[in-house]
Design a protein around this motif. Sequence first.
Motif, mmCIF file in Angstrom:
data_model
loop_
_atom_site.group_PDB
_atom_site.id
_atom_site.type_symbol
_atom_site.label_atom_id
_atom_site.label_comp_id
_atom_site.label_asym_id
_atom_site.label_seq_id
_atom_site.Cartn_x
_atom_site.Cartn_y
_atom_site.Cartn_z
ATOM 1 N N VAL A 52 77.674 -83.931 -44.797
ATOM 2 C CA VAL A 52 77.714 -83.872 -46.252
ATOM 3 C C VAL A 52 78.845 -82.983 -46.742
ATOM 4 N N GLN A 53 78.886 -81.753 -46.195
ATOM 5 C CA GLN A 53 79.929 -80.823 -46.601
ATOM 6 C C GLN A 53 80.169 -79.774 -45.533
ATOM 7 N N ARG A 54 81.372 -79.257 -45.544
ATOM 8 C CA ARG A 54 81.707 -78.139 -44.663
ATOM 9 C C ARG A 54 81.403 -76.850 -45.410
ATOM 10 N N THR A 55 80.617 -75.973 -44.782
ATOM 11 C CA THR A 55 80.211 -74.747 -45.449
ATOM 12 C C THR A 55 81.021 -73.534 -45.008
ATOM 13 N N LYS A 56 81.698 -73.622 -43.872
ATOM 14 C CA LYS A 56 82.532 -72.529 -43.365
ATOM 15 C C LYS A 56 83.482 -73.032 -42.295
ATOM 16 N N HIS A 71 84.392 -81.497 -31.570
ATOM 17 C CA HIS A 71 83.204 -80.746 -31.962
ATOM 18 C C HIS A 71 81.948 -81.518 -31.590
ATOM 19 N N MET A 72 80.856 -80.757 -31.393
ATOM 20 C CA MET A 72 79.580 -81.377 -31.057
ATOM 21 C C MET A 72 78.447 -80.661 -31.794
ATOM 22 N N LEU A 73 77.392 -81.422 -32.053
ATOM 23 C CA LEU A 73 76.190 -80.919 -32.698
ATOM 24 C C LEU A 73 75.092 -80.860 -31.653
ATOM 25 N N SER A 74 74.547 -79.675 -31.436
ATOM 26 C CA SER A 74 73.478 -79.479 -30.455
ATOM 27 C C SER A 74 72.132 -79.869 -31.066
ATOM 28 N N LEU A 75 71.317 -80.591 -30.293
ATOM 29 C CA LEU A 75 69.992 -81.010 -30.749
ATOM 30 C C LEU A 75 68.940 -80.337 -29.878
ATOM 31 N N ASN A 76 68.254 -79.326 -30.429
ATOM 32 C CA ASN A 76 67.240 -78.619 -29.646
ATOM 33 C C ASN A 76 66.009 -79.496 -29.434
ATOM 34 N N ALA A 77 65.116 -79.053 -28.567
ATOM 35 C CA ALA A 77 63.944 -79.845 -28.192
ATOM 36 C C ALA A 77 63.066 -80.170 -29.399
ATOM 37 N N GLY A 78 62.895 -79.206 -30.310
ATOM 38 C CA GLY A 78 62.076 -79.441 -31.492
ATOM 39 C C GLY A 78 62.625 -80.545 -32.373
ATOM 40 N N LEU A 79 63.940 -80.547 -32.573
ATOM 41 C CA LEU A 79 64.571 -81.583 -33.386
ATOM 42 C C LEU A 79 64.498 -82.937 -32.695
ATOM 43 N N ARG A 80 64.747 -82.972 -31.391
ATOM 44 C CA ARG A 80 64.651 -84.239 -30.653
ATOM 45 C C ARG A 80 63.238 -84.797 -30.726
ATOM 46 N N LYS A 81 62.232 -83.933 -30.652
ATOM 47 C CA LYS A 81 60.839 -84.382 -30.753
ATOM 48 C C LYS A 81 60.562 -84.951 -32.144
ATOM 49 N N LYS A 82 61.040 -84.261 -33.171
ATOM 50 C CA LYS A 82 60.873 -84.721 -34.553
ATOM 51 C C LYS A 82 61.528 -86.088 -34.754
ATOM 52 N N LEU A 92 69.848 -80.958 -42.104
ATOM 53 C CA LEU A 92 70.288 -79.861 -41.250
ATOM 54 C C LEU A 92 71.254 -79.004 -42.067
ATOM 55 N N PRO A 93 70.729 -78.058 -42.852
ATOM 56 C CA PRO A 93 71.620 -77.238 -43.671
ATOM 57 C C PRO A 93 72.346 -76.174 -42.850
ATOM 58 N N ASN A 94 73.619 -75.982 -43.167
ATOM 59 C CA ASN A 94 74.443 -74.920 -42.583
ATOM 60 C C ASN A 94 74.347 -74.855 -41.058
ATOM 61 N N VAL A 95 74.480 -75.993 -40.410
ATOM 62 C CA VAL A 95 74.386 -76.086 -38.952
ATOM 63 C C VAL A 95 75.772 -75.902 -38.328
ATOM 64 N N LYS A 102 88.481 -75.078 -33.827
ATOM 65 C CA LYS A 102 87.501 -73.987 -33.728
ATOM 66 C C LYS A 102 86.171 -74.469 -34.294
ATOM 67 N N GLY A 103 85.098 -73.726 -33.991
ATOM 68 C CA GLY A 103 83.780 -74.063 -34.502
ATOM 69 C C GLY A 103 83.741 -74.046 -36.025
ATOM 70 N N VAL A 104 82.910 -74.906 -36.587
ATOM 71 C CA VAL A 104 82.733 -74.990 -38.041
ATOM 72 C C VAL A 104 81.243 -75.090 -38.363
ATOM 73 N N ARG A 105 80.901 -74.867 -39.628
ATOM 74 C CA ARG A 105 79.528 -75.022 -40.092
ATOM 75 C C ARG A 105 79.506 -76.103 -41.166
ATOM 76 N N VAL A 106 78.451 -76.922 -41.139
ATOM 77 C CA VAL A 106 78.331 -78.027 -42.085
ATOM 78 C C VAL A 106 76.886 -78.176 -42.553
ATOM 79 N N ASP A 107 76.722 -78.837 -43.694
ATOM 80 C CA ASP A 107 75.437 -79.379 -44.101
ATOM 81 C C ASP A 107 75.461 -80.824 -43.642
ATOM 82 N N ALA A 108 74.384 -81.260 -42.987
ATOM 83 C CA ALA A 108 74.358 -82.608 -42.427
ATOM 84 C C ALA A 108 72.947 -83.168 -42.478
#
Length: 100
Positions: A96-100, A71-82, A58-61, A45-51
């Motif tokens: 770093v850690q699993r938050t939920k 599992h996969m981490l989505s990278l929006n256009a703003g983050l890809r540009k950064k 990327l806190p609490n993503v 199932k989906g999880v939340r992490v600090d990464a």
Amino acid sequence: MSEQPTSFPISLNYTFTAPIGIDIKGEIWNCVEVPGSAELFGTKKGVRVDATIDGIDLPNVALMVTGKGGHMLSLNAGLRKKLGKNVDDQVTIHLVQRTK
């Protein structure tokens, strides 16, 4: 698979390098797949992490399910540009850690 944890956060300290781009039903999504994630988190199932991704916090993503048991981490256009990166570019992710 391990039992579900009872309290969060849970330290992970898991680093990997992978390309941006996951084929989801014939379309390439701007996501990065987390290798061995079902075993790492003990759930499909989906999880939340600090990464971090290439050093950017990327806190609490949310890590979404891939539909293939991982599992996969989505990278929006703003983050890809950064990051200055696009599909097929490699990124280094540190969970770093699993938050939920």
